[in-house]
Design a protein around this motif. Structure first.
Motif, short mmCIF file in Angstrom:
data_model
loop_
_atom_site.label_atom_id
_atom_site.label_comp_id
_atom_site.label_asym_id
_atom_site.label_seq_id
_atom_site.Cartn_x
_atom_site.Cartn_y
_atom_site.Cartn_z
N ALA A 1 -6.92 3.97 1.88
CA ALA A 1 -5.69 3.32 1.41
C ALA A 1 -4.50 4.28 1.31
CB ALA A 1 -5.94 2.66 0.06
N THR A 2 -4.74 5.58 1.51
CA THR A 2 -3.65 6.56 1.41
C THR A 2 -3.83 7.63 2.48
OG1 THR A 2 -4.78 8.10 -0.09
CG2 THR A 2 -3.59 6.24 -1.09
N GLY A 3 -2.77 8.40 2.71
CA GLY A 3 -2.88 9.51 3.64
C GLY A 3 -3.87 10.55 3.19
N ARG A 4 -3.90 10.81 1.90
CA ARG A 4 -4.88 11.78 1.36
C ARG A 4 -6.30 11.34 1.65
NH1 ARG A 4 -5.32 15.57 -2.81
NH2 ARG A 4 -3.14 15.34 -3.39
N GLU A 5 -6.59 10.05 1.38
CA GLU A 5 -7.93 9.53 1.64
C GLU A 5 -8.26 9.61 3.13
OE1 GLU A 5 -8.41 5.61 0.10
OE2 GLU A 5 -7.91 6.17 -1.95
N VAL B 1 -9.84 3.13 9.67
CA VAL B 1 -8.72 2.22 9.43
C VAL B 1 -8.04 2.63 8.12
CG1 VAL B 1 -8.04 -0.17 9.03
CG2 VAL B 1 -9.87 0.36 10.67
N VAL B 2 -6.72 2.90 8.21
CA VAL B 2 -5.98 3.39 7.04
C VAL B 2 -4.76 2.50 6.80
CG1 VAL B 2 -4.85 5.37 5.96
CG2 VAL B 2 -6.69 5.74 7.64
N ASP B 3 -4.72 1.86 5.63
CA ASP B 3 -3.57 1.03 5.25
C ASP B 3 -3.65 0.83 3.74
OD1 ASP B 3 -1.75 -1.33 4.87
OD2 ASP B 3 -1.71 -1.27 7.05
N ASP B 4 -2.50 0.84 3.07
CA ASP B 4 -2.54 0.67 1.61
C ASP B 4 -2.76 -0.78 1.21
OD1 ASP B 4 0.03 0.06 2.56
OD2 ASP B 4 0.94 0.43 0.61
N GLU B 5 -2.69 -1.71 2.16
CA GLU B 5 -2.92 -3.11 1.87
C GLU B 5 -4.33 -3.51 2.34
OE1 GLU B 5 0.10 -5.59 3.44
OE2 GLU B 5 1.75 -4.54 2.42
N ALA B 6 -5.13 -3.97 1.41
CA ALA B 6 -6.51 -4.33 1.74
C ALA B 6 -6.58 -5.42 2.80
CB ALA B 6 -7.25 -4.79 0.47
N LEU B 7 -5.69 -6.40 2.74
CA LEU B 7 -5.71 -7.48 3.73
C LEU B 7 -5.41 -6.96 5.13
CD1 LEU B 7 -3.96 -10.42 1.82
CD2 LEU B 7 -6.39 -10.20 2.44
N ASP C 1 -1.40 3.43 8.97
CA ASP C 1 -0.16 2.85 8.48
C ASP C 1 0.82 4.00 8.17
OD1 ASP C 1 1.64 0.94 7.58
OD2 ASP C 1 0.80 0.85 5.56
N ILE C 2 2.11 3.69 8.12
CA ILE C 2 3.10 4.73 7.86
C ILE C 2 3.53 4.75 6.39
CG2 ILE C 2 5.48 5.46 8.30
CD1 ILE C 2 5.06 4.89 11.20
N ARG C 3 4.00 3.62 5.88
CA ARG C 3 4.52 3.60 4.51
C ARG C 3 3.38 3.36 3.53
NH1 ARG C 3 10.46 0.64 4.68
NH2 ARG C 3 11.32 1.88 6.40
N THR D 1 0.04 1.93 12.89
CA THR D 1 0.12 0.48 12.74
C THR D 1 1.08 0.21 11.58
OG1 THR D 1 -1.80 0.47 11.24
CG2 THR D 1 -2.24 0.16 13.59
N THR D 2 2.22 -0.36 11.86
CA THR D 2 3.25 -0.46 10.83
C THR D 2 4.10 -1.72 11.00
OG1 THR D 2 5.20 0.65 9.90
CG2 THR D 2 4.79 0.95 12.25
N ALA D 3 4.69 -2.14 9.91
CA ALA D 3 5.59 -3.29 9.96
C ALA D 3 7.02 -2.87 10.27
CB ALA D 3 5.56 -4.04 8.63
N TYR D 4 7.27 -1.58 10.39
CA TYR D 4 8.63 -1.07 10.55
C TYR D 4 8.78 -0.34 11.89
CZ TYR D 4 8.44 -1.99 5.58
OH TYR D 4 8.26 -2.59 4.37
#
Length: 243
Positions: free
Chosen positions: A33-37, A5-11, A53-55, A80-83
């Protein structure tokens, strides 16, 4: 099925992990939390699916997905994105699905089922498609793992048979990419000085003759001197003069 699971927002990560908790045959291998990670985690844990996530800061999900698609055994990627304005780029980056937040549980399960049907051989074939954006990093193999090299740190590319040497201020790496393709992608940042070499415009500092009288490029941050072909000399001189 192993899922990262990859997203910069912990929630957002917590919500996805909660949705998958208790689902039979689903194992969460980690979160990032990042693309690198994400790339580091994929190299370490070999998940079957990445919820991406994208952004995100540092490296967005689209670039990370293209790096992952280039692996010999790439994971399936579900964005998985809000945009909703990146759908075309997402599928060009070999995504299995594209989920808009807030993500419904039944929609997530359908996407995971689709990921199961997309086997890794298919994903590898899809990886041959070009992405629409210029990369900010190169993904290079290092001692059985993967390392991200910022393009802004690269002094030169030099081709030798099927491999290209990537030289940075810290060392050298080998990649299996065509020099011509690198020139097409990074032509604004690099200049061809020879049929087998591209050098970074930002690090090119001078021209000098070697002991055999050949004209060579001097690059800041490395001791190597690369021959400049007669054909490319006028363009290199213009660049050094600010033309």
């Amino acid at each position: 099925m192993k899922v990262l699971v990859v997203d910069d927002e912990a929630l957002a990560r917590e919500r996805l992990i909660s949705m998958l908790a208790g689902v039979p045959d689903i194992e969460i291998t980690g979160e990032a939390a990042t693309g690198r990670e994400a790339i580091e985690q994929v190299a370490a844990n070999r998940p079957d699916v990445v919820l991406l996530d994208i952004r995100m800061p540092e490296m967005d999900g689209l670039e990370a997905a293209r790096h992952l698609a280039g692996l010999s055994e790439p994971p399936a990627v579900i964005f998985t994105t809000a945009y909703g304005d990146h759908a075309l780029e997402a599928f060009e980056a070999c995504a299995v699905d594209y989920l808009l937040k807030p993500i419904r549980s039944e929609r997530l399960m359908a996407a995971l089922a689709n990921a199961c049907r997309l086997n890794r051989a298919q994903a590898a074939r899809l990886a041959g498609e070009d992405g629409p954006r210029q990369r900010t990093h190169l993904c290079v193999p290092v001692r059985g793992s993967l390392q991200l090299v910022p393009v802004t740190d690269i002094r030169y590319f030099q081709a030798d048979n099927k491999y290209v040497t990537v030289r940075t201020g810290e060392g050298e790496f080998l990649i299996e990419e065509a020099l011509k393709a690198l020139e097409e992608e990074f032509g604004e940042q690099f200049i061809r000085i020879h049929r087998n070499a591209l050098v970074a415009r930002r690090y090119l500092s001078a021209l000098e003759r070697d002991a055999e009288g050949r004209l060579c490029a001097v690059l800041r941050g490395v001791d190597a001197r690369l021959e400049v072909s007669r054909r490319q000399q006028p363009e290199v001189r213009r660049l050094l003069k600010g033309g």
